[in-house]
Each structure stands twice: as structure tokens, then as C-alpha cells.
Design a protein around this motif. Structure first.
Motif, PDB file in Angstrom:
ATOM      1  N   GLY A   1      -0.817  56.463  75.548  1.00 16.53           N
ATOM      2  CA  GLY A   1      -1.546  55.192  75.584  1.00 16.53           C
ATOM      3  C   GLY A   1      -0.670  53.971  75.402  1.00 16.53           C
ATOM      4  O   GLY A   1      -1.172  52.850  75.317  1.00 16.53           O
ATOM      5  N   ALA A   2       0.659  54.139  75.360  1.00 19.53           N
ATOM      6  CA  ALA A   2       1.543  52.999  75.119  1.00 19.53           C
ATOM      7  C   ALA A   2       1.452  51.958  76.234  1.00 19.53           C
ATOM      8  O   ALA A   2       1.618  50.770  76.011  1.00 19.53           O
ATOM      9  N   ALA A   3       1.216  52.425  77.463  1.00 21.72           N
ATOM     10  CA  ALA A   3       1.077  51.515  78.599  1.00 21.72           C
ATOM     11  C   ALA A   3       0.268  52.221  79.679  1.00 21.72           C
ATOM     12  O   ALA A   3       0.080  53.431  79.627  1.00 21.72           O
ATOM     13  N   HIS A   4      -0.228  51.455  80.643  1.00 24.03           N
ATOM     14  CA  HIS A   4      -1.015  52.015  81.730  1.00 24.03           C
ATOM     15  C   HIS A   4      -0.380  51.706  83.085  1.00 24.03           C
ATOM     16  O   HIS A   4       0.446  50.805  83.201  1.00 24.03           O
ATOM     17  N   ALA A   5      -0.755  52.482  84.096  1.00 24.34           N
ATOM     18  CA  ALA A   5      -0.366  52.185  85.471  1.00 24.34           C
ATOM     19  C   ALA A   5      -1.619  52.282  86.337  1.00 24.34           C
ATOM     20  O   ALA A   5      -2.569  52.974  85.986  1.00 24.34           O
ATOM     21  N   LEU A   6      -1.596  51.571  87.457  1.00 22.88           N
ATOM     22  CA  LEU A   6      -2.728  51.603  88.372  1.00 22.88           C
ATOM     23  C   LEU A   6      -2.294  52.287  89.665  1.00 22.88           C
ATOM     24  O   LEU A   6      -1.208  52.011  90.179  1.00 22.88           O
ATOM     25  N   GLY A   7      -3.116  53.196  90.156  1.00 21.83           N
ATOM     26  CA  GLY A   7      -2.843  53.832  91.442  1.00 21.83           C
ATOM     27  C   GLY A   7      -3.984  53.545  92.390  1.00 21.83           C
ATOM     28  O   GLY A   7      -5.147  53.678  92.017  1.00 21.83           O
ATOM     29  N   VAL A   8      -3.656  53.110  93.615  1.00 19.46           N
ATOM     30  CA  VAL A   8      -4.701  52.709  94.557  1.00 19.46           C
ATOM     31  C   VAL A   8      -4.445  53.341  95.914  1.00 19.46           C
ATOM     32  O   VAL A   8      -3.334  53.281  96.437  1.00 19.46           O
ATOM     33  N   LYS A   9      -5.476  53.965  96.462  1.00 10.99           N
ATOM     34  CA  LYS A   9      -5.393  54.456  97.838  1.00 10.99           C
ATOM     35  C   LYS A   9      -6.190  53.523  98.735  1.00 10.99           C
ATOM     36  O   LYS A   9      -7.362  53.258  98.480  1.00 10.99           O
ATOM     37  N   VAL A  10      -5.524  53.001  99.758  1.00 16.13           N
ATOM     38  CA  VAL A  10      -6.200  52.110 100.695  1.00 16.13           C
ATOM     39  C   VAL A  10      -6.568  52.888 101.943  1.00 16.13           C
ATOM     40  O   VAL A  10      -5.699  53.467 102.604  1.00 16.13           O
ATOM     41  N   ALA A  11      -7.857  52.948 102.272  1.00 15.27           N
ATOM     42  CA  ALA A  11      -8.298  53.564 103.518  1.00 15.27           C
ATOM     43  C   ALA A  11      -8.886  52.479 104.408  1.00 15.27           C
ATOM     44  O   ALA A  11      -9.025  51.328 103.982  1.00 15.27           O
ATOM     45  N   ALA A  12      -9.213  52.830 105.641  1.00 17.02           N
ATOM     46  CA  ALA A  12      -9.703  51.825 106.592  1.00 17.02           C
ATOM     47  C   ALA A  12     -10.994  51.180 106.110  1.00 17.02           C
ATOM     48  O   ALA A  12     -11.217  49.997 106.326  1.00 17.02           O
ATOM     49  N   ASP A  13     -11.836  51.953 105.392  1.00 18.15           N
ATOM     50  CA  ASP A  13     -13.157  51.425 105.035  1.00 18.15           C
ATOM     51  C   ASP A  13     -13.447  51.404 103.530  1.00 18.15           C
ATOM     52  O   ASP A  13     -14.534  51.053 103.117  1.00 18.15           O
ATOM     53  N   HIS A  14     -12.486  51.827 102.704  1.00 16.11           N
ATOM     54  CA  HIS A  14     -12.704  51.749 101.258  1.00 16.11           C
ATOM     55  C   HIS A  14     -11.371  51.815 100.508  1.00 16.11           C
ATOM     56  O   HIS A  14     -10.358  52.219 101.076  1.00 16.11           O
ATOM     57  N   VAL A  15     -11.407  51.391  99.241  1.00 12.44           N
ATOM     58  CA  VAL A  15     -10.249  51.609  98.368  1.00 12.44           C
ATOM     59  C   VAL A  15     -10.710  52.398  97.142  1.00 12.44           C
ATOM     60  O   VAL A  15     -11.815  52.198  96.656  1.00 12.44           O
ATOM     61  N   VAL A  16      -9.842  53.320  96.703  1.00 14.55           N
ATOM     62  CA  VAL A  16     -10.117  54.100  95.499  1.00 14.55           C
ATOM     63  C   VAL A  16      -8.959  53.859  94.549  1.00 14.55           C
ATOM     64  O   VAL A  16      -7.797  53.872  94.972  1.00 14.55           O
ATOM     65  N   GLY A  17      -9.269  53.634  93.284  1.00 13.26           N
ATOM     66  CA  GLY A  17      -8.190  53.391  92.331  1.00 13.26           C
ATOM     67  C   GLY A  17      -8.395  54.146  91.037  1.00 13.26           C
ATOM     68  O   GLY A  17      -9.524  54.509  90.677  1.00 13.26           O
ATOM     69  N   VAL A  18      -7.297  54.425  90.361  1.00 11.84           N
ATOM     70  CA  VAL A  18      -7.364  54.999  89.016  1.00 11.84           C
ATOM     71  C   VAL A  18      -6.435  54.215  88.103  1.00 11.84           C
ATOM     72  O   VAL A  18      -5.405  53.694  88.539  1.00 11.84           O
ATOM     73  N   ARG A  19      -6.844  54.127  86.843  1.00  9.83           N
ATOM     74  CA  ARG A  19      -5.973  53.581  85.804  1.00  9.83           C
ATOM     75  C   ARG A  19      -5.557  54.781  84.979  1.00  9.83           C
ATOM     76  O   ARG A  19      -6.395  55.574  84.547  1.00  9.83           O
ATOM     77  N   VAL A  20      -4.249  54.960  84.785  1.00  6.82           N
ATOM     78  CA  VAL A  20      -3.768  56.142  84.064  1.00  6.82           C
ATOM     79  C   VAL A  20      -2.860  55.725  82.910  1.00  6.82           C
ATOM     80  O   VAL A  20      -2.297  54.624  82.918  1.00  6.82           O
ATOM     81  N   ASP A  21      -2.724  56.626  81.924  1.00  4.94           N
ATOM     82  CA  ASP A  21      -1.762  56.369  80.862  1.00  4.94           C
ATOM     83  C   ASP A  21      -0.412  56.988  81.252  1.00  4.94           C
ATOM     84  O   ASP A  21      -0.259  57.536  82.344  1.00  4.94           O
ATOM     85  N   LEU A  22       0.570  56.913  80.362  1.00  6.06           N
ATOM     86  CA  LEU A  22       1.925  57.376  80.709  1.00  6.06           C
ATOM     87  C   LEU A  22       1.979  58.881  80.956  1.00  6.06           C
ATOM     88  O   LEU A  22       2.909  59.379  81.576  1.00  6.06           O
ATOM     89  N   ASP A  23       0.969  59.608  80.439  1.00  3.36           N
ATOM     90  CA  ASP A  23       0.892  61.044  80.689  1.00  3.36           C
ATOM     91  C   ASP A  23       0.127  61.366  81.963  1.00  3.36           C
ATOM     92  O   ASP A  23      -0.197  62.517  82.221  1.00  3.36           O
ATOM     93  N   ALA A  24      -0.199  60.337  82.747  1.00  3.13           N
ATOM     94  CA  ALA A  24      -0.960  60.493  83.987  1.00  3.13           C
ATOM     95  C   ALA A  24      -2.379  60.985  83.749  1.00  3.13           C
ATOM     96  O   ALA A  24      -2.994  61.566  84.629  1.00  3.13           O
ATOM     97  N   GLN A  25      -2.909  60.748  82.533  1.00  5.40           N
ATOM     98  CA  GLN A  25      -4.319  61.047  82.291  1.00  5.40           C
ATOM     99  C   GLN A  25      -5.142  59.853  82.778  1.00  5.40           C
ATOM    100  O   GLN A  25      -4.829  58.706  82.460  1.00  5.40           O
ATOM    101  N   VAL A  26      -6.180  60.154  83.577  1.00  2.14           N
ATOM    102  CA  VAL A  26      -7.006  59.088  84.139  1.00  2.14           C
ATOM    103  C   VAL A  26      -7.903  58.507  83.043  1.00  2.14           C
ATOM    104  O   VAL A  26      -8.651  59.236  82.395  1.00  2.14           O
TER     105      VAL A  26
ATOM    106  N   SER B   1      -6.563  46.271  75.677  1.00  2.00           N
ATOM    107  CA  SER B   1      -6.078  47.428  76.445  1.00  2.00           C
ATOM    108  C   SER B   1      -4.585  47.295  76.727  1.00  2.00           C
ATOM    109  O   SER B   1      -4.056  46.186  76.787  1.00  2.00           O
ATOM    110  N   PRO B   2      -3.901  48.424  76.875  1.00  2.00           N
ATOM    111  CA  PRO B   2      -2.449  48.391  77.078  1.00  2.00           C
ATOM    112  C   PRO B   2      -2.054  47.651  78.355  1.00  2.00           C
ATOM    113  O   PRO B   2      -2.844  47.566  79.296  1.00  2.00           O
ATOM    114  N   LEU B   3      -0.842  47.155  78.364  1.00  2.00           N
ATOM    115  CA  LEU B   3      -0.295  46.445  79.521  1.00  2.00           C
ATOM    116  C   LEU B   3      -0.233  47.370  80.739  1.00  2.00           C
ATOM    117  O   LEU B   3       0.112  48.542  80.613  1.00  2.00           O
ATOM    118  N   VAL B   4      -0.581  46.824  81.915  1.00  2.00           N
ATOM    119  CA  VAL B   4      -0.415  47.578  83.165  1.00  2.00           C
ATOM    120  C   VAL B   4       1.021  47.377  83.657  1.00  2.00           C
ATOM    121  O   VAL B   4       1.439  46.255  83.923  1.00  2.00           O
TER     122      VAL B   4
END
Ligand SMILES: [Zn+2]
Length: 403
Positions: free
Chosen positions: A78-103, A136-139
Motif C-alpha cells: 500500500g505504499a503507492a499505487h499504479a493505474l493500468g488502463v486498456k483502451v479499446a475502440a468503444d470502451h476503456v477499462v482501468g484498474v488501480r493496483v498497489d505495489l504487489d499488483a493487488q487490484v 489514498s497513496p500517490l499514483v
């Protein structure tokens, strides 16, 4: 480790230790010293720094064979977070994860990639998730997976016929507007990286990820790293020419693999055979095949066979340990699998016939997680093998840690 100024050596040692803990942890100090060829005193000093910075903690004890049990170090997720985003032609899906890649959070929004104001809309969608909040932790950064060619070594421009983007500096534009580092990669590469770091490919060095659905994609991992080719376009498996004078492909050529086995190709053929009405989609065709319609089943079986033969070609070239089949098109896998396996067996070079091919069930979130892995990976690379935006991700991590 290396000669150089004391500060540089210290920074290199810190990031090397952090990377090892991130990738292989929980891990003991003795093992860290052995793996990185550092002295026990250096490892003790570096891990003390990382612990006091709140990035690393003692998380477990290794079983003891007499004597004191070794303490194992792991990341403080939980020290920091990262955002992952998949861009598709008709939608975007994103996750916010911690350093252990837990969503820790996920979001999905409708999105029209081919509209002139698409990037403004993307900024609007991502802004609430990147804003710095006291609670919340810094992205650290945003990883963005896009269906197209990303010129990683050059100017990071994105070319994507599927999104209608041509030579677009997506990463740079988003970085300016959102004020966080943005790392962009081909979406199948991000999926392959997710498989390698967190999925079925964790123990595998040579891994191919083939995706089917709206298009056909390929992520190539050789010796544990993504292979991108000279200009970032490696893995355009969907545009391998399979038949001469075949159906027209989205890329403008005829007879590409994608024009034979991707969802739009199957829908087109089904319409030609009067199985589908105008406006009916791949879901309807799948329902017909599952309901026992033999002509619909034939369309999926033919696609399976063509794909199996093409994948045999990949196996012959790369001799991978594992091939993962993924993407939204795998929803029809029960209809395709038998003919895929026959096509593969018929065309594979006999000594390589025992290659493991496995289904990796489709999940939009997994693509987004792979995109987040771009940022997490940047946290753990050393200064010597970094890419352009990796540095700014680590600068933010240093801000968290006040290292
Ligand atoms: Zn093509």
C-alpha cells in the motif's frame, strides 16, 4: 557492484534490491546478497533504508534448519499505487493496483476512440483516478495498453487502425494534461507481461500470448523480456499472409490471418451464408453454434483450424515453453478447440509437437493489470536498462519514500 560515484552506486544498489524484492519476494537478506553479488553489510544497509522509507517490510520467516530462522523481506503493497488502463475502440477499462499488483479499484467507461475529442474525453475519465488525495497513496504513473503499434524506442507515437489513431503522441499528451508519468505499450504486450509477472507464465522464460477476438494479436516474451523488434511493431501476427487473394483485411491487404479468423471476418462470412442478418453480431453466431447449428459450427471450426496451423508456424520459429490463447474471442473456444488442435498437430515441426498450449480465459481486467505492470516494472528497473518514462515513475516513488 559497479565503479562510480558513491551516490550512483547507492542508488543502483537500492533499485536493484527493490527490484529483486518486488519480483521475487518475500526473500531473505542472504539470498539478496547472493543473487546480486553484494556484501551482507551492503544488503543490510540498503534494506534498512528501504524499511525506514516504508517501501519494504519483514513479512515472513523462512523455515529453519536449526539456528535462527531467516527473516524474509517483502514490499509494503500500500505504499503507492499504479493505474493500468486498456483502451479499446468503444470502451476503456482501468484498474488501480498497489505495489504487489493487488487490484484495489476498477472502473469501466464507454469511449469512442475515433471521435476528434477522444483524448479530451480520456483525460476527463482518468482525472478522478489520478488526483492526489490525502486519504489514498500517490499514483506513481499510468500504464496504457493500446491495440496498435507503439514506437517504444523512438518517439512513442501510436499507430492504431482499430482506434483510428495515426502517429498520435498519446503518452506525452496525457502526461502533460494529467501531471503523472504515462507509459504506453501495445495491449497484447501488456497482457503478455501480466502473464509473465503474475499469471501462468510466472515460471516461464519463453512465452507466446496469442489473442483472438476483434483482431488477432501476439505478445512475444523471449528470455523473460518482451521482444518488440526494430521499430516496436513485432508481433503483428494478425497480418501474416495466409491465403492469396483472400478476404480484404483492415490493414488494406488481402488474405491476412486476421481477415480469416477474427470476429468481424466470421460475422462477414456468416452474413454471406445468410446465417446472420445485418446488424447481428458474433454473440448471435456463437449462440447458433452452441445451439447445434452445423453451418455456424463449421465457421468456428474452420477458423480454429486456420489458427492452429498459423500457431504451429510460431512454435516452429520460437520453440516456446508455453503458448497462451487469450482475448474475447476465446468465448467461442469450445467451438474452435478440436480443429485448432488438429491444425496445430498437422503443421508443427515434429520435434516441437509437445509444446504446451493453454487457454487463458478472457478478462478485460487482466489487460488493464498488464498495463499497470508497465508502471510497476518501471519501479523496479535499474538506471541501466530503463526506458524514457521509467525515470519519472521512480522519481515519484522516491517522493513517497523521501529516499
Ligand atoms: Zn492485414
Amino acid at each position: 557492484m559497479r565503479n562510480g560515484s558513491p551516490n550512483l552506486v547507492r542508488d543502483l544498489n537500492r533499485s536493484a534490491v527493490l527490484r529483486l524484492i518486488g519480483r521475487e519476494g518475500p526473500i531473505s537478506r542472504t539470498e539478496i546478497a547472493r543473487r546480486l553479488q553484494l556484501s551482507p553489510a551492503t544488503v543490510t544497509a540498503v534494506s534498512r533504508d528501504l524499511i525506514s522509507a516504508g517501501l519494504v517490510d519483514v513479512v515472513d520467516q523462512a523455515p529453519s534448519k536449526g539456528g535462527r530462522p531467516a527473516l524474509l523481506l517483502g514490499l509494503v503493497g500500500g505504499a503507492a499505487h499504479a493505474l493500468g488502463v486498456k483502451v479499446a475502440a468503444d470502451h476503456v477499462v482501468g484498474v488501480r493496483v498497489d505495489l504487489d499488483a493487488q487490484v484495489v479499484d476498477r472502473f469501466e467507461h464507454p469511449f469512442q476512440a475515433d471521435r476528434p475529442d477522444a483524448l479530451d474525453r480520456l483525460v476527463e475519465l482518468l482525472e478522478p483516478h489520478t488526483a492526489t488525495r490525502a486519504d489514498s497513496p500517490l499514483v506513481l504513473g499510468i500504464g496504457l495498453g493500446v491495440p496498435g503499434v507503439v514506437d517504444v524506442g523512438g518517439h512513442n507515437l501510436v499507430d492504431s487502425p482499430m482506434l483510428g489513431w495515426h502517429a498520435l503522441a498519446v503518452g506525452e499528451l496525457l502526461e502533460q494534461r494529467l501531471g503523472v508519468p504515462v507509459l504506453v505499450d501495445n495491449d497484447v504486450n501488456t497482457l503478455a507481461v501480466a502473464g509473465r509477472l503474475y499469471g501462468r507464465g510466472r515460471d516461464v522464460e519463453h512465452l507466446l500470448t496469442v489473442t483472438i477476438g476483434r483482431g488477432v494479436g501476439l505478445g512475444i516474451i523471449i528470455g523473460g523480456n518482451v521482444y518488440r523488434g526494430a521499430r516496436g511493431g513485432a508481433g503483428e501476427f494478425g497480418h501474416v499472409a495466409v491465403v492469396e487473394d483472400g478476404p480484404l483485411c483492415e490493414c488494406g491487404k488481402h488474405g491476412c490471418l486476421e481477415a480469416l479468423v477474427a470476429d468481424p471476418a466470421l460475422v462477414l462470412r456468416a452474413r454471406g451464408e445468410s446465417l446472420l442478418e445485418q446488424g447481428e453480431s458474433i454473440e448471435r453466431l456463437r449462440a447458433l453454434a452452441e445451439g447445434g447449428d452445423l453451418r455456424a459450427a463449421r465457421i468456428f471450426a474452420d477458423a480454429g483450424r486456420t489458427l492452429g496451423r498459423a500457431v504451429a508456424g510460431l512454435v516452429n520459429i520460437f520453440s516456446p515453453e508455453l503458448v497462451l490463447i487469450s482475448g474475447e474471442g476465446t468465448q467461442a473456444w469450445p467451438q474452435m478447440a478440436p480443429s485448432f488442435e488438429r491444425g496445430l498437430a498437422d503443421a508443427v515441426f515434429p520435434p516441437l509437437r509437445d509444446v504446451a498450449v493453454e487457454l487463458d480465459p478472457w478478462d478485460d481486467e487482466k489487460w488493464a493489470l498488464g498495463a499497470a505492470a508497465l508502471v510497476l516494472r518501471a519501479t523496479f528497473v535499474t538506471a541501466l536498462d530503463e526506458q524514457s518514462s521509467d525515470h519519472s515513475v521512480r522519481a515519484r516513488l522516491a517522493r513517497v519514500a523521501s529516499l
